[in-house]
Design a protein around this motif. Sequence first.
Motif, PDB file in Angstrom:
ATOM      1  N   SER A   1       0.723  -1.459  -0.426  1.00 10.14           N
ATOM      2  CA  SER A   1       0.000  -0.109   0.330  1.00 10.14           C
ATOM      3  C   SER A   1       0.721   0.833   0.382  1.00 10.14           C
ATOM      4  N   ASP A   2       2.187   1.399   0.397  1.00 14.19           N
ATOM      5  CA  ASP A   2       2.694   2.658  -0.080  1.00 14.19           C
ATOM      6  C   ASP A   2       4.048   2.290  -0.805  1.00 14.19           C
ATOM      7  N   CYS A   3       3.524   1.770  -1.842  1.00 12.61           N
ATOM      8  CA  CYS A   3       4.021   1.890  -3.550  1.00 12.61           C
ATOM      9  C   CYS A   3       3.461   1.647  -4.339  1.00 12.61           C
ATOM     10  N   VAL A   4       2.470   0.850  -4.471  1.00  8.87           N
ATOM     11  CA  VAL A   4       1.828   0.640  -5.366  1.00  8.87           C
ATOM     12  C   VAL A   4       0.048   1.108  -4.848  1.00  8.87           C
ATOM     13  N   PHE A   5      -0.593   2.015  -6.043  1.00 11.70           N
ATOM     14  CA  PHE A   5      -1.449   2.821  -6.284  1.00 11.70           C
ATOM     15  C   PHE A   5      -2.595   2.980  -7.448  1.00 11.70           C
ATOM     16  N   GLN A   6      -3.655   2.662  -6.859  1.00  8.60           N
ATOM     17  CA  GLN A   6      -4.819   2.696  -8.514  1.00  8.60           C
ATOM     18  C   GLN A   6      -5.598   4.008  -7.648  1.00  8.60           C
ATOM     19  N   ASN A   7      -5.239   5.061  -8.916  1.00 11.17           N
ATOM     20  CA  ASN A   7      -5.642   6.171  -8.601  1.00 11.17           C
ATOM     21  C   ASN A   7      -6.750   6.746  -9.866  1.00 11.17           C
ATOM     22  N   GLY A   8      -7.445   5.778  -9.947  1.00 15.45           N
ATOM     23  CA  GLY A   8      -9.573   6.050 -10.441  1.00 15.45           C
ATOM     24  C   GLY A   8      -8.967   6.543 -12.091  1.00 15.45           C
ATOM     25  N   THR A   9     -10.353   6.921 -12.813  1.00 16.15           N
ATOM     26  CA  THR A   9      -9.807   6.990 -13.943  1.00 16.15           C
ATOM     27  C   THR A   9      -9.599   8.097 -14.558  1.00 16.15           C
ATOM     28  N   VAL A  10      -8.962   8.731 -15.342  1.00 17.76           N
ATOM     29  CA  VAL A  10      -8.364  10.251 -15.909  1.00 17.76           C
ATOM     30  C   VAL A  10      -8.710  10.482 -17.164  1.00 17.76           C
ATOM     31  N   SER A  11      -8.717  12.026 -17.568  1.00  9.92           N
ATOM     32  CA  SER A  11      -9.387  11.856 -19.248  1.00  9.92           C
ATOM     33  C   SER A  11      -7.792  11.498 -20.155  1.00  9.92           C
ATOM     34  N   ARG A  12      -8.439  11.290 -21.228  1.00 10.16           N
ATOM     35  CA  ARG A  12      -7.412  10.587 -22.385  1.00 10.16           C
ATOM     36  C   ARG A  12      -6.188  11.689 -22.555  1.00 10.16           C
ATOM     37  N   GLU A  13      -6.393  13.014 -22.118  1.00 15.80           N
ATOM     38  CA  GLU A  13      -5.297  14.003 -22.559  1.00 15.80           C
ATOM     39  C   GLU A  13      -4.261  14.355 -21.135  1.00 15.80           C
ATOM     40  N   ASP A  14      -4.851  13.464 -20.181  1.00 17.62           N
ATOM     41  CA  ASP A  14      -4.066  13.333 -18.840  1.00 17.62           C
ATOM     42  C   ASP A  14      -3.455  12.388 -18.882  1.00 17.62           C
ATOM     43  N   SER A  15      -3.929  10.988 -19.520  1.00 19.65           N
ATOM     44  CA  SER A  15      -3.502   9.429 -19.961  1.00 19.65           C
ATOM     45  C   SER A  15      -1.957   9.645 -20.346  1.00 19.65           C
ATOM     46  N   PHE A  16      -2.505  10.928 -21.200  1.00 19.24           N
ATOM     47  CA  PHE A  16      -0.602  11.258 -22.888  1.00 19.24           C
ATOM     48  C   PHE A  16       0.115  11.338 -21.703  1.00 19.24           C
ATOM     49  N   ASP A  17      -0.508  12.033 -20.696  1.00 16.86           N
ATOM     50  CA  ASP A  17       1.278  13.318 -20.385  1.00 16.86           C
ATOM     51  C   ASP A  17       1.580  11.739 -18.843  1.00 16.86           C
ATOM     52  N   LEU A  18       0.686  11.350 -18.453  1.00 18.70           N
ATOM     53  CA  LEU A  18       0.919  10.407 -17.452  1.00 18.70           C
ATOM     54  C   LEU A  18       2.210   9.715 -18.017  1.00 18.70           C
ATOM     55  N   GLN A  19       2.336   8.956 -19.185  1.00 16.73           N
ATOM     56  CA  GLN A  19       2.231   7.956 -19.727  1.00 16.73           C
ATOM     57  C   GLN A  19       3.582   8.650 -20.183  1.00 16.73           C
TER      58      GLN A  19
END
Length: 317
Positions: A190-208
């Motif tokens: 739990s200290d290093c693996v996280f579920q962050n929920g859904t994001v927009s496609r634009e934000d997804s590209f930015d995260l990648q």
Amino acid sequence: IPDLEITWYKSALRTANIEIKKKRPDFIISSSPFITSHLVASKIAKKYKITWITDFRDTWSNNPVYSFSTLRNKLDRYLEKKIICQSNLITTVSEAYSEKLKQIHKNRINIIPNGYTSLNLSQKSVKSSTVLNIVYTGTLYEGFQNFPIFLDSVRKTIEMGLIKKEKLRINFYGRYISKLQELIEDFDLSDCVFQNGTVSREDSFDLQQKADLLLFFNWEGSEGGLSHLKLYEYLGSMNPIFVGGTKIDSTNQKIVESTNSGFIGIGGNQISNILVDLYNKHINGSGIPFEPNMTEIKKHSYYERGKILRNLLFSIK
């Protein structure tokens, strides 16, 4: 039925009728999901006698992850046969899907694989080497993608002291998965693996693009040879990809290998060894090795896929 977008059907027909009266198109192309798009296209094509191309990003009634009842499946298969038989041409993204479509349809079927929209060729910001940031974007398919073995490998490397929790972040972005959260807690991650929920496609590209390593799981269902859009998005981000699983996925692994765009770990031991090696290189400041074959990567662009579609259109006009 056939999907939640059926409420769009009437307004789509109205708009199409207005636009066609302004300028008659040479072709109609409908793409699914959502299947309602094919209903709209079939009606327009029949009314105006326009050549119709049906594109399947996923299959319909014989989809590998079809979740409805047997009765509903019979209804979907009936609708699929009745509607798609009017199409002049079917396109889909992989050989596996082509074979499944041939089980139902007699139409001409052509394969146009998925692709990426554009490459992230901008100057990349200097990333911190204090924490290894691994990112997964999109849906996880429980029972078809073996994320448990990846998390188990992470757990073992931490317990052996080969990786420090505080220097590792594994971020999942997408639909919440109960099984994933259960494993995170059971493996004390739990200290290093996280579920962050859904994001927009634009934000997804930015995260990648901001990730140090992009996580991809092989498809391990009985249906092999599926071409995943996520992998092409990862290619476009121009960041290294880490492919994990317990079964060889030749379709997607071949793309990663031919483009020299990442690392492949099959089985717990390989996953652990690769993860530790990449972690050490990142934390020590030398960085994760990434020398992609740009010639091969560019072959997977939507620009190149568009050439295939253009030639198909010319062949049927």
